[in-house]
Design a protein around this motif. Structure first.
Motif, PDB file in Angstrom:
ATOM      1  N   ASP A 137      -3.854  -9.446   0.805  1.00 24.94           N
ATOM      2  CA  ASP A 137      -5.625  -9.590   0.629  1.00 24.94           C
ATOM      3  C   ASP A 137      -5.888  -9.015  -0.565  1.00 24.94           C
ATOM      4  O   ASP A 137      -7.054  -9.306  -1.231  1.00 24.94           O
ATOM      5  CB  ASP A 137      -6.290  -9.019   1.690  1.00 24.94           C
ATOM      6  CG  ASP A 137      -5.967  -7.575   2.019  1.00 24.94           C
ATOM      7  OD1 ASP A 137      -4.603  -7.187   2.226  1.00 24.94           O
ATOM      8  OD2 ASP A 137      -6.926  -6.714   1.981  1.00 24.94           O
ATOM      9  N   ARG A 166      -0.196  -5.955   1.476  1.00 30.07           N
ATOM     10  CA  ARG A 166      -1.595  -6.125   1.515  1.00 30.07           C
ATOM     11  C   ARG A 166      -1.965  -7.401   0.543  1.00 30.07           C
ATOM     12  O   ARG A 166      -2.078  -7.284  -0.624  1.00 30.07           O
ATOM     13  CB  ARG A 166      -2.484  -4.934   0.787  1.00 30.07           C
ATOM     14  CG  ARG A 166      -2.403  -3.858   1.799  1.00 30.07           C
ATOM     15  CD  ARG A 166      -3.238  -3.926   2.966  1.00 30.07           C
ATOM     16  NE  ARG A 166      -4.357  -4.519   2.774  1.00 30.07           N
ATOM     17  CZ  ARG A 166      -5.605  -3.579   2.541  1.00 30.07           C
ATOM     18  NH1 ARG A 166      -5.461  -2.198   2.375  1.00 30.07           N
ATOM     19  NH2 ARG A 166      -6.751  -3.979   2.252  1.00 30.07           N
ATOM     20  N   ALA A 226       0.949  -1.210  -0.294  1.00 33.48           N
ATOM     21  CA  ALA A 226      -0.140   0.156   0.002  1.00 33.48           C
ATOM     22  C   ALA A 226       0.653   1.276   0.147  1.00 33.48           C
ATOM     23  O   ALA A 226       1.851   1.520   0.539  1.00 33.48           O
ATOM     24  CB  ALA A 226      -0.907  -0.006   1.180  1.00 33.48           C
TER      25      ALA A 226
END
Length: 467
Positions: free
Chosen positions: A96, A94, A24
């Protein structure tokens, strides 16, 4: 696989593209600063990664395809080095947000009889085994599935979407809650074959990701739902929130089309073909480091905070916006300044290297299939007919409503959007490779069929008119 057992690779997931990580960031500038540092690592010099910079994050892939992953090439060392650099830059991983897609094309003919057509029509290159891959690593890979000659060719194509294993249960539950079903769970927990209300199929794949033991398999579903419950369509507990972002309605799309037209009518923007999702340019470079240097220069331009940049060892793709509604009047001048800057540093444009893929999914009027695909892919709604990847990587999905009396023979087809200068040559190459024209019109659009009958559209109509 040795990569799974290596230490210090927790930021990474192994999907169809091989090891992939998402970090991110707060801005395109911060993402490019990180990309410049990655490109300068000695450990990546012999194996340059693929780096996609987005306004909210950077996606790093260590290979273009899973089949490139070899235990002895130092891939774990590269992963650790990139992760360490991310920590130095204060970037959070991240996992996910990682995801990858593959297109599976079924054939009762020998693969060698159909692969040349798809190689030509997509502009892809042969890869290990029976795969085709995008040479710039921007589009999904293609896999050919040989069928028993006696098997009906009901689903000539299907999609495979690979997600991190810890997300598989959550995605499956959301897709079931949105009207889908599990058509087969014989290979769970490696993958599930799902179907929408019209019967179109997709494999939700977790097998390339981290290994799972028998005890963990029962906990695959998020929030206490077991894998077996999810596989047979019983609801997860607590209830899954199936709401997704709606990023554009019809009015916003109409305004976006006005911007598309402005680009098409500007004769000095020849570097920027307008494809399905907006103006994109390709600038050739000599190395990943040179691509990163150019990206750093671009971030100094006003308006660069919305750019999508794909940095490769042979060039950089620059997209001005994720979708048409994000384009603004100032982007016309921004495109001119990007081209001028690239030319100043010797990065020549090559519009022939630009293309966009879209997956068309057919259904009948009474089948509301879009919610299923929205949840399974984690995409967002763009207008009344499309879904798009919020990360700006995967191909968009377009939903084609068929007449109630039309046979649902080809539930999927692929749309390839290319610049006008490339379109006819791409069609001719596909015909020479064994394809045929199934339909066409005078706007610059052809429906082609491969020797097995699978269909693909070549579209140049969104591009600029000849001047």
């Amino acid at each position: 696989m040795a990569f799974h057992a290596a230490s210090g690779v927790g930021d990474w997931r192994v999907l169809y593209c091989g090891p992939i990580a998402h970090f991110a960031t707060e801005s395109v500038g911060a993402g490019v600063e990180f990309a410049v540092a990655v490109a300068a690592l000695d450990v990546v010099a012999q194996h340059p990664p693929l780096i996609d910079v987005r306004p909210s994050g950077v996606i790093v892939r260590l290979h273009g395809d899973l089949l490139d992953l070899a235990d002895g090439d130092g891939v774990a060392d590269r992963a650790r080095a990139v992760s360490a650099l991310a920590r130095e830059h204060g970037l959070a991983p991240r996992p996910d947000l990682t995801q990858d897609m593959q297109i599976a094309i079924a054939t009762r003919l020998p693969v060698d009889e159909v692969r040349p057509f798809w190689r030509a029509v997509l502009g892809y290159v042969d890869h290990v085994s029976d795969d085709l891959v995008d040479p710039h690593g921007r589009g999904p890979s293609v896999w050919f599935q040989p069928l028993d000659p006696e098997k009906p060719l009901r689903h000539a194509m299907h999609l495979d979407v690979a997600v991190p294993r810890e997300l598989a249960g959550r995605r499956l539950a959301a897709a079931i809650a949105a009207g889908g079903r599990v058509a087969s769970d014989g290979a769970a927990v490696r993958y599930w074959t799902c179907a929408d209300a019209a019967g179109n199929k997709v494999d939700l794949v977790a097998w390339p990701d981290l290994p799972v033991g028998a005890d963990d398999a029962l906990r695959l579903g998020a929030d206490g739902a077991g894998a077996a419950d999810l596989a047979f369509g019983r609801p997860a507990s607590p209830a899954v929130d199936t709401s997704r972002a709606v990023i554009a309605g019809r009015a916003e799309l109409e305004r976006g089309e006005v911007m598309f037209e402005a680009f098409r009518e500007s004769s000095d923007l020849v570097d920027w073909p307008v494809l399905f999702w907006g103006p994109t340019a390709w600038f050739a470079t000599e190395s990943l480091a040179r691509s990163a240097e150019l990206a750093a220069l671009l971030t100094e331009l006003d308006g660069a905070d919305r750019l999508h940049l794909d940095l490769r060892a042979d060039g950089i793709a620059v997209r001005l916006a994720r979708n048409p509604i994000e384009l603004v009047d100032a982007d016309l001048d921004l495109a001119r300044r990007i081209s001028a800057l690239a030319h100043e540093v010797g990065a020549e444009s090559d519009p022939s290297q630009v293309q966009t893929l879209q997956i068309a999914i057919a259904s009948k009027p009474d089948d509301d299939v879009r919610p299923f695909w929205r949840e399974l892919f984690g995409y967002a709604e763009l207008g009344p007919e499309d879904l798009v990847d919020l990360q700006g990587r995967g191909p968009s999905l377009w939903f084609q409503q068929l007449a109630a009396d039309k046979q649902l023979r080809h539930a999927f087809h692929i749309d390839v959007s290319v610049p006008r200068a490339v379109g006819r040559a791409r069609v001719d190459a596909a015909l020479a490779a064994g394809g045929r024209i199934a339909d066409s019109d005078d706007r610059g659009w052809w429906t082609l069929a491969d020797p097995a009958g699978n269909k693909v559209d070549i579209a140049i109509w969104p591009d600029r008119d000849d001047h």
